[in-house]
Design an enzyme around this catalytic site. Structure first.
Site, mmCIF file in Angstrom:
data_model
loop_
_atom_site.group_PDB
_atom_site.id
_atom_site.type_symbol
_atom_site.label_atom_id
_atom_site.label_comp_id
_atom_site.label_asym_id
_atom_site.label_seq_id
_atom_site.Cartn_x
_atom_site.Cartn_y
_atom_site.Cartn_z
ATOM 1 N N HIS A 81 0.842 -1.206 0.000
ATOM 2 C CA HIS A 81 0.000 0.000 0.000
ATOM 3 C C HIS A 81 0.879 1.260 0.000
ATOM 4 O O HIS A 81 0.694 2.152 -0.833
ATOM 5 C CB HIS A 81 -0.941 0.014 1.206
ATOM 6 C CG HIS A 81 -1.591 1.344 1.458
ATOM 7 N ND1 HIS A 81 -2.578 1.838 0.640
ATOM 8 C CD2 HIS A 81 -1.375 2.289 2.399
ATOM 9 C CE1 HIS A 81 -2.943 3.036 1.077
ATOM 10 N NE2 HIS A 81 -2.231 3.341 2.150
ATOM 11 N N ASP B 8 6.628 20.367 -27.344
ATOM 12 C CA ASP B 8 6.784 19.069 -26.683
ATOM 13 C C ASP B 8 7.803 19.254 -25.564
ATOM 14 O O ASP B 8 8.274 20.367 -25.329
ATOM 15 C CB ASP B 8 7.254 17.995 -27.683
ATOM 16 C CG ASP B 8 6.831 16.592 -27.241
ATOM 17 O OD1 ASP B 8 6.871 16.318 -26.031
ATOM 18 O OD2 ASP B 8 6.461 15.784 -28.098
ATOM 19 N N TRP C 274 7.273 0.465 3.751
ATOM 20 C CA TRP C 274 7.745 1.185 2.563
ATOM 21 C C TRP C 274 9.140 1.732 2.769
ATOM 22 O O TRP C 274 9.843 2.009 1.818
ATOM 23 C CB TRP C 274 6.754 2.270 2.135
ATOM 24 C CG TRP C 274 6.910 3.600 2.814
ATOM 25 C CD1 TRP C 274 6.385 3.952 4.007
ATOM 26 C CD2 TRP C 274 7.609 4.745 2.324
ATOM 27 N NE1 TRP C 274 6.727 5.238 4.314
ATOM 28 C CE2 TRP C 274 7.471 5.754 3.294
ATOM 29 C CE3 TRP C 274 8.344 5.015 1.166
ATOM 30 C CZ2 TRP C 274 8.047 7.012 3.149
ATOM 31 C CZ3 TRP C 274 8.909 6.270 1.032
ATOM 32 C CH2 TRP C 274 8.760 7.253 2.010
ATOM 33 N N SER D 239 13.554 5.905 -13.554
ATOM 34 C CA SER D 239 12.489 6.515 -14.345
ATOM 35 C C SER D 239 12.247 7.959 -13.911
ATOM 36 O O SER D 239 12.219 8.874 -14.734
ATOM 37 C CB SER D 239 11.204 5.695 -14.186
ATOM 38 O OG SER D 239 10.079 6.483 -14.445
ATOM 39 N N SER D 240 12.112 8.166 -12.599
ATOM 40 C CA SER D 240 11.805 9.524 -12.122
ATOM 41 C C SER D 240 12.990 10.459 -12.315
ATOM 42 O O SER D 240 12.802 11.643 -12.601
ATOM 43 C CB SER D 240 11.422 9.500 -10.648
ATOM 44 O OG SER D 240 10.419 8.565 -10.434
ATOM 45 N N HIS E 204 12.928 12.249 2.995
ATOM 46 C CA HIS E 204 12.256 13.492 3.329
ATOM 47 C C HIS E 204 12.072 14.406 2.120
ATOM 48 O O HIS E 204 10.968 14.898 1.902
ATOM 49 C CB HIS E 204 12.858 14.243 4.513
ATOM 50 C CG HIS E 204 11.827 15.183 5.039
ATOM 51 N ND1 HIS E 204 10.802 14.772 5.842
ATOM 52 C CD2 HIS E 204 11.570 16.465 4.752
ATOM 53 C CE1 HIS E 204 9.971 15.782 6.046
ATOM 54 N NE2 HIS E 204 10.409 16.827 5.393
ATOM 55 N N GLU F 92 11.592 13.430 -0.706
ATOM 56 C CA GLU F 92 10.513 12.754 -1.429
ATOM 57 C C GLU F 92 9.142 13.316 -1.044
ATOM 58 O O GLU F 92 8.255 13.467 -1.882
ATOM 59 C CB GLU F 92 10.564 11.244 -1.148
ATOM 60 C CG GLU F 92 9.369 10.449 -1.623
ATOM 61 C CD GLU F 92 9.278 10.332 -3.135
ATOM 62 O OE1 GLU F 92 10.279 10.633 -3.807
ATOM 63 O OE2 GLU F 92 8.202 9.955 -3.639
ATOM 64 N N TYR G 131 8.397 16.257 -0.400
ATOM 65 C CA TYR G 131 8.159 17.486 -1.140
ATOM 66 C C TYR G 131 8.043 17.222 -2.638
ATOM 67 O O TYR G 131 7.403 17.991 -3.352
ATOM 68 C CB TYR G 131 9.237 18.516 -0.799
ATOM 69 C CG TYR G 131 9.136 18.846 0.659
ATOM 70 C CD1 TYR G 131 8.143 19.706 1.101
ATOM 71 C CD2 TYR G 131 9.922 18.206 1.602
ATOM 72 C CE1 TYR G 131 7.961 19.942 2.443
ATOM 73 C CE2 TYR G 131 9.749 18.441 2.948
ATOM 74 C CZ TYR G 131 8.767 19.310 3.363
ATOM 75 O OH TYR G 131 8.580 19.522 4.691
ATOM 76 N N SER H 99 -1.959 26.603 -7.020
ATOM 77 C CA SER H 99 -1.606 27.983 -7.358
ATOM 78 C C SER H 99 -2.097 28.381 -8.741
ATOM 79 O O SER H 99 -2.136 29.565 -9.067
ATOM 80 C CB SER H 99 -0.085 28.174 -7.283
ATOM 81 O OG SER H 99 0.384 27.772 -6.024
ATOM 82 N N HIS I 222 15.042 14.046 11.286
ATOM 83 C CA HIS I 222 13.869 14.088 12.172
ATOM 84 C C HIS I 222 13.029 12.817 12.057
ATOM 85 O O HIS I 222 12.106 12.624 12.831
ATOM 86 C CB HIS I 222 13.032 15.369 11.973
ATOM 87 C CG HIS I 222 12.302 15.471 10.675
ATOM 88 N ND1 HIS I 222 12.009 16.678 10.095
ATOM 89 C CD2 HIS I 222 11.797 14.532 9.839
ATOM 90 C CE1 HIS I 222 11.347 16.471 8.960
ATOM 91 N NE2 HIS I 222 11.217 15.186 8.787
ATOM 92 N N HIS I 223 13.363 11.965 11.090
ATOM 93 C CA HIS I 223 12.734 10.640 11.044
ATOM 94 C C HIS I 223 13.445 9.672 11.983
ATOM 95 O O HIS I 223 13.023 8.533 12.117
ATOM 96 C CB HIS I 223 12.773 10.074 9.623
ATOM 97 C CG HIS I 223 11.951 10.859 8.654
ATOM 98 N ND1 HIS I 223 10.642 10.574 8.387
ATOM 99 C CD2 HIS I 223 12.244 11.954 7.911
ATOM 100 C CE1 HIS I 223 10.163 11.446 7.505
ATOM 101 N NE2 HIS I 223 11.118 12.292 7.204
ATOM 102 N N THR J 230 6.077 27.139 3.960
ATOM 103 C CA THR J 230 4.795 26.471 3.742
ATOM 104 C C THR J 230 3.648 27.379 4.182
ATOM 105 O O THR J 230 2.647 27.530 3.485
ATOM 106 C CB THR J 230 4.763 25.150 4.528
ATOM 107 O OG1 THR J 230 5.988 24.467 4.292
ATOM 108 C CG2 THR J 230 3.623 24.286 4.087
ATOM 109 N N LYS K 225 2.889 30.140 1.714
ATOM 110 C CA LYS K 225 2.044 29.717 0.591
ATOM 111 C C LYS K 225 0.574 29.728 0.993
ATOM 112 O O LYS K 225 -0.283 30.186 0.236
ATOM 113 C CB LYS K 225 2.411 28.300 0.166
ATOM 114 C CG LYS K 225 3.608 28.200 -0.719
ATOM 115 C CD LYS K 225 3.967 26.734 -0.811
ATOM 116 C CE LYS K 225 5.177 26.493 -1.652
ATOM 117 N NZ LYS K 225 4.963 26.778 -3.061
ATOM 118 N N ARG L 189 1.727 1.666 15.070
ATOM 119 C CA ARG L 189 1.418 1.375 13.677
ATOM 120 C C ARG L 189 1.907 -0.025 13.336
ATOM 121 O O ARG L 189 2.753 -0.588 14.031
ATOM 122 C CB ARG L 189 2.069 2.425 12.768
ATOM 123 C CG ARG L 189 3.583 2.345 12.732
ATOM 124 C CD ARG L 189 4.225 3.582 12.152
ATOM 125 N NE ARG L 189 4.031 3.682 10.695
ATOM 126 C CZ ARG L 189 4.761 4.468 9.905
ATOM 127 N NH1 ARG L 189 5.718 5.219 10.416
ATOM 128 N NH2 ARG L 189 4.539 4.521 8.618
#
Lengths: 201, 547
Positions: free
Chosen positions: B76, B105, B140, B170-171, B254, B256, B258, B269, B303-304, B329, B332, B451
């Protein structure tokens, strides 16, 4: 011939302009970004090495490497020479000398292959195995990823060589040569860092 | 000699019906391929979430075994992050960005096709593990040494590392393509200060991807080598270090976050100004706060890892640094509110989704600030409070933002307007549903429910909250069903959208819906941040009154 058409090889029909706004220097910008990404990759594995080393008590492996420096030093010098020959290839085509370009590309390519063979020999000679403690694994990973990049550089040089023979490059149009040699300098520079990190400290 | 506009159809129209999709290098087709395949994965990942919630609906659940539960929550998470949220953002980027900047393109169309097919095969490799002895089951973020051969035999984690490697490549390749496109292909006159915020967001996101994903790639390669050729990167007994995995993973992990949220912020926006009939309030601050988030995102990863025995100084630094990221943040959020303030707000579904994004993301952001406080983090680490937080950010944030983009741009992609009634049912069900899932999860976390437990005894006071969350999960699934029905029905209906259904401001609405293969007969010239507004209102053009 306008400035835009000089670097774009898009297969355009007569009367069709290249896409507006496609600016000169696209290939150089792209190369810089790719190399930035590569730097994070090598940086990650090198930091992994330094991290593990900092928590290690047994540093016998590193000392063993430092004791047999003759071959790696010779290899490193060879590779630095190949960066110079790559630069000469670039200079040749900027002056429009396709024959010299082919020659220097060939020399660069061969020096690269000799380097990879030399390092492979040095690795086998060292008797190290990926499963030897943590250090053997990091050494193996860094060496093999650098070798893969060297081989990628050799392939790029070979393609450039074939294209040079086909007359694809002129004094005004040689983006592929700039990108290829740029990548080559980068791989050489990475090796210099790896040499310092793995053999000298 | 034929004019440009006459020769384009011959050059750009492909050969046969089937091959035109498989071999396509057109950014619009690749965008649609990305969006539709990511929606398929969204349904799969959603069904996995439902399985989790069915198992936990009541104490001592027996629907799944412990092992199956591990597989389901791992898949998941991995699916929703790598196969849904990222490709959906990339799909919108692919379709919209060239139109938004007045290009024909992407910079490298064939590379673009490569990114897409690597993504598909990455997903297939990941899911094929079910056929070869079981799916990945280590969560994950796949903490070592649980993922090592000694504790996880079989090939599960090999499939995971190979799948992640393909998706990462790919990314990265896609992000390089986006950066060059954003930099090199903007229309004449579109300076950086006139570039739409969605493009800014895509640009910064792509930079984050280019510099964060290689760390993940290196880490999964090390894991693969550990498992298959006997290296010891993450095995402490042999000189490796298990915390090394956490450092490498979160150095990627982390940023990731964002990568997932910035494109949604970019969509918001674009949507909020159009439906408030005003230019974006504080354009430059939004652009700069996007860049600031991108930079700071690389400096907060530990911080993780507050509970791994870091030194006090390290804890203070990462805690303070994590607070800092709340500043851009917040900027925004005030910009979006400032855009709506005094505007003539039209509550179309796209706008509702955008408002849903702002409010739900705010909740997620605030619980994120809680988690950045070290003592609170120690208290609720690895509890459902964390699960609640990240889902408020990623579901309440990213998914709402992506749905806003779907309702906003669907008419451009198909020429057909999604039904507003079904859309509003979708929005309200999803809003109520998600709060019924993730609100109770926050309470459960504070009550101490960890969890990733596959079942729990009754008597802790957890039962009612878990049941609520399960009901909420079904409401949310129902809301997505309404969306799918809406898409299906609309696609069979008449083309009723026209070129500019929202009276919008930007270049993608100047062309037909769907746009021609080559996008623009003549590439536009831009003189302000709202080029289409200028075109429609020459007397009130932005460039005459401000820039």
């Amino acid at each position: 011939m306008n400035k835009t058409a000089s670097y774009s090889r898009m297969p355009l029909r007569p009367g069709v302009q290249p896409p507006a706004g496609l600016r000169p220097g696209t290939s150089r910008v792209t190369l810089l970004i790719v190399l930035g990404s590569e730097t994070v990759f090598f940086g990650t594995v090198i930091s992994a090495y330094l991290y593990l080393r900092a928590t290690q008590t047994n540093l016998a492996f590193t000392q063993q490497l430092g004791a047999q420096l003759a071959l790696p030093v010779a290899n490193t010098l060879l590779l630095i020479v190949s960066a110079l020959t790559a630069a000469l290839a670039g200079r040749s085509i900027r002056r429009g000398n396709v024959k010299a370009l082919s020659g220097w590309l060939l020399v660069t390519l061969v020096l690269g292959l000799v380097f990879v063979a030399g390092q492979a020999f040095d690795y086998l000679r060292s008797g190290m195995h990926p499963a030897d403690q943590a250090f053997g694994g990091v050494f193996f990973t860094l060496m093999s990823f650098h070798a893969l990049h060297m081989l990628a550089g050799v392939v790029v040089m070979a393609i450039a060589l074939v294209r040079a023979r086909l007359g694809d490059f002129t004094a005004r149009r040689h983006d592929a040569i700039d990108v290829g040699t740029g990548f080559w300098y980068y791989v050489v520079a990475v090796w210099v860092v790896l040499f310092a990190v793995l053999y000298l400290i | 000699m034929a004019t440009q506009a006459e020769t384009f159809p011959q050059i750009w129209v492909p050969r046969s019906k089937f091959l035109e999709w498989v071999l396509t290098t057109n950014h619009k087709r690749i965008g649609i391929l990305y969006l539709s395949s990511a929606m398929v994965f969204f349904v799969v990942g959603g069904l996995e979430a439902l399985l989790i919630r069915i198992q936990l609906a009541q104490p001592n659940g027996t629907v799944l075994t412990a092992e199956q539960y591990n597989e389901v929550f791992t898949m998941h998470g991995t699916t929703m992050i790598f196969l849904v949220a990222m490709p959906l953002s990339i799909g919108f980027g692919n379709y919209i960005i060239p139109l938004l900047i007045g290009a024909r393109d992407m910079a490298f169309p064939r590379l673009n096709a490569l990114s897409f097919w690597l993504f598909i095969f990455g997903g297939l490799v990941m899911y094929s593990s079910f056929l070869f002895g079981g799916a990945p089951d280590a969560g994950w973020f796949a903490y070592a040494p649980l993922t090592e051969k000694a504790f996880n035999a079989g090939m599960r984690m090999d499939f995971w590392s190979l799948g992640i490697a393909l998706l990462g490549i790919s990314s990265t390749v896609g992000a390089i393509n986006f950066i060059v496109t954003d930099l090199q292909l903007r229309a004449r006159g579109m300076s950086l200060a006139r570039t739409p915020i969605f493009v800014w967001a895509n640009f910064v996101t792509s930079f984050i991807a280019v510099f964060a994903l290689p760390a993940l790639l290196a880490a999964v390669i090390m894991l693969f080598l550990d498992r298959n050729i006997g290296t010891h990167f993450f095995i402490p007994q042999a000189g490796g270090n298990a915390l090394l995995w956490q450092n490498l993973f979160w150095f990627f992990g982390h940023p990731e976050v964002y990568i997932l949220i910035l494109p949604a912020m970019g969509i918001i926006s674009e949507v909020v100004p159009v439906f408030s009939r005003k230019p974006l309030f504080g354009y430059m601050t939004v652009a700069f706060s996007t860049v600031a988030i991108g930079v700071i995102s690389f400096t907060v990863w530990a911080h993780h890892m507050f509970a791994t025995g870091l030194s006090d100084v390290t804890l203070y630094f990462y805690s303070a640094d994590s607070f800092l990221i709340g500043v851009p943040t917040g900027v925004k959020i005030f910009s979006w509110l400032g855009t709506m303030w005094g505007g003539k707000v039209r509550f179309k579904t796209a706008m509702l989704m955008a408002i849903g994004f702002v409010s739900m993301f705010l909740i997620g952001g605030i619980s994120g600030i809680h988690l950045a406080v070290v003592p609170i983090d120690w208290q609720v680490e690895d509890s459902y409070y964390v699960v609640s937080h990240m889902h408020y950010v990623l579901f309440g944030g990213a998914i709402f933002g992506l749905f806003a983009g779907a309702y906003y741009w669907f008419p451009k992609m198909t020429g057909k307007l999604l039904d507003e009634t079904l859309g509003k049912v979708h929005f309200w069900l999803m809003l109520v549903g998600m709060n019924m899932i993730f609100g109770p999860m926050a309470v459960l976390g504070l009550m101490g429910m960890p969890r990733r437990i596959y079942t729990y005894p009754s008597g802790f006071g957890w039962d009612i909250w878990n049941l609520l969350a399960t009901v909420g999960a079904f409401l949310t699934a129902l809301s997505v069903l309404f969306f799918l029905i809406n898409v299906f029905v609309t696609l069979r209906g008449p083309a009723n959208a026209g070129n500019d259904p929202w009276d919008a401001f930007t270049l993608e609405w100047t062309v037909s819906s769907p746009p021609p293969e080559h996008n623009f007969d003549e590439t536009p010239t831009v003189r302000s941040r709202r080029p289409f507004w200028d075109l429609k209102h020459p007397d009130l053009a932005d460039w005459k009154h401000n820039r």
